[in-house]
Scaffold this motif. Structure first.
Motif, short mmCIF file in Angstrom:
data_model
loop_
_atom_site.label_atom_id
_atom_site.label_comp_id
_atom_site.label_asym_id
_atom_site.label_seq_id
_atom_site.Cartn_x
_atom_site.Cartn_y
_atom_site.Cartn_z
N THR A 109 55.89 45.00 39.33
CA THR A 109 56.95 44.31 40.07
C THR A 109 58.30 44.89 39.72
O THR A 109 59.16 45.07 40.61
CB THR A 109 56.91 42.81 39.77
OG1 THR A 109 55.62 42.28 40.12
CG2 THR A 109 57.98 42.06 40.57
N SER A 144 53.08 37.16 46.57
CA SER A 144 52.63 36.25 45.53
C SER A 144 51.41 35.49 46.07
O SER A 144 50.78 35.92 47.03
CB SER A 144 53.75 35.30 45.10
OG SER A 144 53.37 34.55 43.97
N GLU A 204 56.53 24.47 48.67
CA GLU A 204 57.14 25.50 47.84
C GLU A 204 57.93 24.96 46.66
O GLU A 204 58.17 25.69 45.68
CB GLU A 204 58.04 26.39 48.71
CG GLU A 204 57.30 27.25 49.71
CD GLU A 204 56.96 26.54 51.01
OE1 GLU A 204 56.45 27.20 51.93
OE2 GLU A 204 57.19 25.30 51.10
N LYS A 247 51.52 36.56 38.57
CA LYS A 247 52.25 36.29 39.80
C LYS A 247 53.44 35.36 39.54
O LYS A 247 54.50 35.50 40.17
CB LYS A 247 51.31 35.68 40.84
CG LYS A 247 50.27 36.65 41.38
CD LYS A 247 50.91 37.82 42.12
CE LYS A 247 49.88 38.68 42.81
NZ LYS A 247 50.49 39.81 43.54
N ARG A 248 53.30 34.41 38.64
CA ARG A 248 54.43 33.54 38.31
C ARG A 248 55.55 34.36 37.66
O ARG A 248 56.73 34.17 37.97
CB ARG A 248 53.96 32.39 37.40
CG ARG A 248 53.09 31.37 38.15
CD ARG A 248 52.32 30.46 37.20
NE ARG A 248 53.18 29.53 36.48
CZ ARG A 248 53.47 28.28 36.89
NH1 ARG A 248 53.00 27.82 38.03
NH2 ARG A 248 54.23 27.50 36.15
N GLU A 256 57.30 36.41 40.35
CA GLU A 256 58.29 35.62 41.10
C GLU A 256 59.57 35.46 40.28
O GLU A 256 60.69 35.59 40.82
CB GLU A 256 57.71 34.25 41.45
CG GLU A 256 56.62 34.28 42.50
CD GLU A 256 56.31 32.90 43.06
OE1 GLU A 256 57.11 31.96 42.79
OE2 GLU A 256 55.29 32.75 43.75
N THR A 308 61.50 38.73 40.23
CA THR A 308 62.08 38.97 41.55
C THR A 308 63.39 38.20 41.70
O THR A 308 64.39 38.73 42.20
CB THR A 308 61.08 38.58 42.65
OG1 THR A 308 59.93 39.44 42.55
CG2 THR A 308 61.68 38.72 44.03
N ILE A 323 59.83 36.16 48.79
CA ILE A 323 58.58 35.85 48.10
C ILE A 323 57.64 35.13 49.06
O ILE A 323 57.98 34.08 49.62
CB ILE A 323 58.82 34.96 46.87
CG1 ILE A 323 59.72 35.69 45.85
CG2 ILE A 323 57.49 34.56 46.22
CD1 ILE A 323 60.18 34.80 44.71
N ARG A 370 53.94 33.34 49.35
CA ARG A 370 52.80 32.80 48.61
C ARG A 370 51.60 32.75 49.56
O ARG A 370 51.50 31.87 50.41
CB ARG A 370 53.13 31.41 48.06
CG ARG A 370 54.11 31.47 46.90
CD ARG A 370 54.46 30.10 46.36
NE ARG A 370 55.37 30.23 45.21
CZ ARG A 370 56.08 29.22 44.72
NH1 ARG A 370 56.01 28.01 45.26
NH2 ARG A 370 56.87 29.41 43.68
N PRO A 407 60.47 31.06 47.84
CA PRO A 407 59.13 31.38 48.33
C PRO A 407 58.77 30.63 49.61
O PRO A 407 59.26 29.53 49.87
CB PRO A 407 58.22 30.97 47.17
CG PRO A 407 59.00 29.94 46.43
CD PRO A 407 60.43 30.32 46.55
#
Length: 335
Positions: free
Chosen positions: A103, A121, A136, A155-156, A159, A162, A175, A177, A240
């Motif tokens: 990332t 994500s 979200e 993935k958390r 995020e 990002t 983002i 999901r 997201p």
């Protein structure tokens, strides 16, 4: 109204399941695509027919390290990651690195060229949710040290990183999901419910449903998922934003549906349920509808029929046929 136009894109994990469909769609829209993949889970065959398409470039590289010069780009789609249980349990360290180092690589590339970075994500950031459906603003219920944590926490972290680039450097980011995507080019041995059930049904083998099969998922056909990613890329939204289907069903019902559509006589058998397997999963799609004017349009039965047809006609290299593992409940795919 779209605020961002993709002319030249980098797609990490572009030879994967979702990534290859995304590359295809970008090229169909007249864009140029640099597809980056190390083929740890992606397939060369997924993008073979794209190699002669003007504007397509394939770069074999690992996103956790420096990338060859891609030249200026206006959009970076970061999909590179193991996404199925069989893959991320086989590649735990690599999965964590794809979410962290990978990332960072994608964000640095976007920052360098002033590009928009779209992070693929996953609904796995919600874990085994205590809120239904999942919107979200929900922070999730994740076991940070369980076997699934290598994917969930990667993935958390992705995020979080990002948003650091967005707040600190002003990088244009979004983002997505992704909830339980399925369709052609899934590997039958990757452990997710749809390809596992289809492969077993077509082979006349027992269809393995974990636990009592009452755990639920909402599955979204890949064409709809790609439309959602493109809508998000073209918007001004940071997210997201949930991308998935609100049509929910149990894993037992999914097995029965696949068996019927495949015209199979395979028995359905129950096997042990994996640790931390979510009990239910369904996205709240109001934000996607409001901000992106997006909603899934492919009916579940139609999508499953298309996927079954692909499994029946796909080249052998696209569908290797080792022993099929028990399905893990239909985790999402992100390339």
């Amino acid at each position: 109204m779209a605020r961002h136009r993709t002319v030249r894109a980098v797609v990490t994990g572009g030879a994967g399941f979702v990534g290859s469909h995304l590359c295809e769609r970008l090229l169909e829209q007249g864009g140029e695509v640099v597809c980056v993949d190390n083929f740890s889970t992606g397939r060369p065959g997924n993008v073979r027919r794209l190699r002669d398409v003007p504007g397509f470039r394939l770069v074999e590289a690992d996103v956790t390290g420096p990338l060859p010069d891609t030249g200026p780009v206006d959009t970076v789609f970061h999909l590179a990651s193991a996404a199925s249980p069989a893959d991320y349990l086989r590649l735990p360290e690599e999965t964590l690195e794809a979410g962290s180092l990978g990332t960072r690589t994608a964000l640095r590339l976007a920052r360098r060229y002033g590009a928009r970075m779209v992070l693929a994500s996953t609904s796995e950031v919600y874990g085994d949710p205590l809120q239904y459906p999942q919107h979200e603003g929900y922070w999730g219920n994740v076991n940070p040290i369980g076997p699934r944590s290598v994917y969930d926490e990667a993935k958390r972290y992705a995020e979080a990183l990002t948003m650091v680039y967005h707040r600190t450097f002003g990088t244009d980011v979004a983002i997505a999901r992704i909830f339980n995507c399925y369709g052609p080019r899934m590997r039958p041995d990757d452990g997710r419910a749809v390809p596992t059930f289809i492969a077993q049904a077509l082979a006349g083998e027992p269809i393995t449903v974990t636990g009592d099969g009452l755990q639920t998922r909402s599955i979204c056909y890949v064409d709809d998922t790609v439309r959602g990613l493109l809508a998000l890329a073209g918007s001004g939204a940071t997210g997201p934003v949930n991308i998935g289907s609100a049509e929910e069903l149990s894993m037992l019902r999914l097995a029965e549906l696949v068996r019927r559509l495949a015209d199979s006589a395979s028995p359905i058998v129950h096997v042990g349920r994996p640790a931390d397997d979510p009990r239910f999963r369904r996205p709240d799609l109001r934000l996607a509808e409001e901000v992106l004017d997006w909603r899934p349009t492919v009916r579940m039965e139609d999508g499953l029929r298309r996927t079954i047809d692909w499994f029946l006609t796909a080249p052998a290299e696209s569908t290797p046929r080792p022993a099929v593992p028990a399905a893990r409940g239909g985790e999402p795919a992100a390339g």
